[in-house]
Scaffold this motif. Sequence first.
Motif, PDB file in Angstrom:
ATOM      1  N   ALA A 150      -7.912 -12.023   0.052  1.00 64.24           N
ATOM      2  CA  ALA A 150      -7.948 -13.324  -0.628  1.00 64.24           C
ATOM      3  C   ALA A 150      -7.618 -13.164  -2.111  1.00 64.24           C
ATOM      4  O   ALA A 150      -6.879 -13.993  -2.675  1.00 64.24           O
ATOM      5  CB  ALA A 150      -9.319 -13.965  -0.460  1.00 64.24           C
ATOM      6  N   CYS A 151      -8.113 -12.104  -2.730  1.00 63.55           N
ATOM      7  CA  CYS A 151      -7.821 -11.874  -4.148  1.00 63.55           C
ATOM      8  C   CYS A 151      -6.346 -11.557  -4.354  1.00 63.55           C
ATOM      9  O   CYS A 151      -5.734 -12.032  -5.319  1.00 63.55           O
ATOM     10  CB  CYS A 151      -8.680 -10.733  -4.684  1.00 63.55           C
ATOM     11  SG  CYS A 151     -10.413 -11.158  -4.859  1.00 63.55           S
ATOM     12  N   THR A 152      -5.774 -10.767  -3.461  1.00 65.19           N
ATOM     13  CA  THR A 152      -4.362 -10.425  -3.555  1.00 65.19           C
ATOM     14  C   THR A 152      -3.498 -11.674  -3.389  1.00 65.19           C
ATOM     15  O   THR A 152      -2.541 -11.870  -4.137  1.00 65.19           O
ATOM     16  CB  THR A 152      -3.985  -9.378  -2.493  1.00 65.19           C
ATOM     17  OG1 THR A 152      -4.801  -8.231  -2.681  1.00 65.19           O
ATOM     18  CG2 THR A 152      -2.527  -9.009  -2.556  1.00 65.19           C
ATOM     19  N   THR A 153      -3.864 -12.511  -2.444  1.00 64.78           N
ATOM     20  CA  THR A 153      -3.111 -13.737  -2.187  1.00 64.78           C
ATOM     21  C   THR A 153      -3.133 -14.647  -3.413  1.00 64.78           C
ATOM     22  O   THR A 153      -2.129 -15.276  -3.739  1.00 64.78           O
ATOM     23  CB  THR A 153      -3.708 -14.486  -0.977  1.00 64.78           C
ATOM     24  OG1 THR A 153      -3.633 -13.625   0.152  1.00 64.78           O
ATOM     25  CG2 THR A 153      -2.963 -15.765  -0.694  1.00 64.78           C
ATOM     26  N   ARG A 154      -4.258 -14.692  -4.083  1.00 64.27           N
ATOM     27  CA  ARG A 154      -4.392 -15.561  -5.259  1.00 64.27           C
ATOM     28  C   ARG A 154      -3.933 -14.885  -6.542  1.00 64.27           C
ATOM     29  O   ARG A 154      -4.007 -15.471  -7.616  1.00 64.27           O
ATOM     30  CB  ARG A 154      -5.835 -16.009  -5.402  1.00 64.27           C
ATOM     31  CG  ARG A 154      -6.253 -16.934  -4.290  1.00 64.27           C
ATOM     32  CD  ARG A 154      -7.669 -17.428  -4.475  1.00 64.27           C
ATOM     33  NE  ARG A 154      -8.060 -18.305  -3.401  1.00 64.27           N
ATOM     34  CZ  ARG A 154      -8.716 -17.955  -2.308  1.00 64.27           C
ATOM     35  NH1 ARG A 154      -9.044 -16.692  -2.141  1.00 64.27           N
ATOM     36  NH2 ARG A 154      -9.036 -18.814  -1.393  1.00 64.27           N
ATOM     37  N   GLY A 155      -3.531 -13.625  -6.462  1.00 68.68           N
ATOM     38  CA  GLY A 155      -3.071 -12.914  -7.640  1.00 68.68           C
ATOM     39  C   GLY A 155      -4.195 -12.528  -8.590  1.00 68.68           C
ATOM     40  O   GLY A 155      -3.983 -12.366  -9.783  1.00 68.68           O
ATOM     41  N   ALA A 156      -5.390 -12.385  -8.057  1.00 66.63           N
ATOM     42  CA  ALA A 156      -6.546 -12.087  -8.896  1.00 66.63           C
ATOM     43  C   ALA A 156      -6.905 -10.617  -8.866  1.00 66.63           C
ATOM     44  O   ALA A 156      -8.068 -10.245  -8.939  1.00 66.63           O
ATOM     45  CB  ALA A 156      -7.729 -12.932  -8.432  1.00 66.63           C
ATOM     46  N   THR A 157      -5.926  -9.743  -8.782  1.00 69.09           N
ATOM     47  CA  THR A 157      -6.227  -8.313  -8.748  1.00 69.09           C
ATOM     48  C   THR A 157      -6.273  -7.764 -10.156  1.00 69.09           C
ATOM     49  O   THR A 157      -5.560  -8.206 -11.048  1.00 69.09           O
ATOM     50  CB  THR A 157      -5.167  -7.542  -7.933  1.00 69.09           C
ATOM     51  OG1 THR A 157      -3.882  -7.780  -8.498  1.00 69.09           O
ATOM     52  CG2 THR A 157      -5.176  -7.965  -6.474  1.00 69.09           C
ATOM     53  N   ALA A 158      -7.126  -6.801 -10.360  1.00 71.49           N
ATOM     54  CA  ALA A 158      -7.251  -6.144 -11.665  1.00 71.49           C
ATOM     55  C   ALA A 158      -6.387  -4.878 -11.650  1.00 71.49           C
ATOM     56  O   ALA A 158      -6.292  -4.192 -10.660  1.00 71.49           O
ATOM     57  CB  ALA A 158      -8.701  -5.787 -11.929  1.00 71.49           C
ATOM     58  N   HIS A 159      -5.787  -4.585 -12.752  1.00 75.18           N
ATOM     59  CA  HIS A 159      -4.941  -3.384 -12.855  1.00 75.18           C
ATOM     60  C   HIS A 159      -5.530  -2.434 -13.857  1.00 75.18           C
ATOM     61  O   HIS A 159      -5.993  -2.694 -14.851  1.00 75.18           O
ATOM     62  CB  HIS A 159      -3.530  -3.741 -13.277  1.00 75.18           C
ATOM     63  CG  HIS A 159      -2.835  -4.589 -12.251  1.00 75.18           C
ATOM     64  ND1 HIS A 159      -2.236  -4.077 -11.131  1.00 75.18           N
ATOM     65  CD2 HIS A 159      -2.683  -5.930 -12.160  1.00 75.18           C
ATOM     66  CE1 HIS A 159      -1.720  -5.065 -10.413  1.00 75.18           C
ATOM     67  NE2 HIS A 159      -1.983  -6.206 -11.022  1.00 75.18           N
TER      68      HIS A 159
END
Length: 59
Positions: free
Chosen positions: A50-59
């Motif tokens: 769900a986070c990946t789909t929403r672009g909410a990943t931390a780098h």
Amino acid sequence: MSDRDKELAALMLQLTGLDLTTADGRAGAGCILREIETKAPGAFARLRSACTTRGATAH
């Protein structure tokens, strides 16, 4: 909200305030995360997706 959802939410709230700079805090977090995964298999995979789909990943 079901009783299981309430139980899982309570477990997740226990993660807040843990001192992850100590071995005891990290062990406690690991224990809570394993318990969550046991009670709701795949919960973290779904959350990650769900986070990946929403672009909410931390780098």
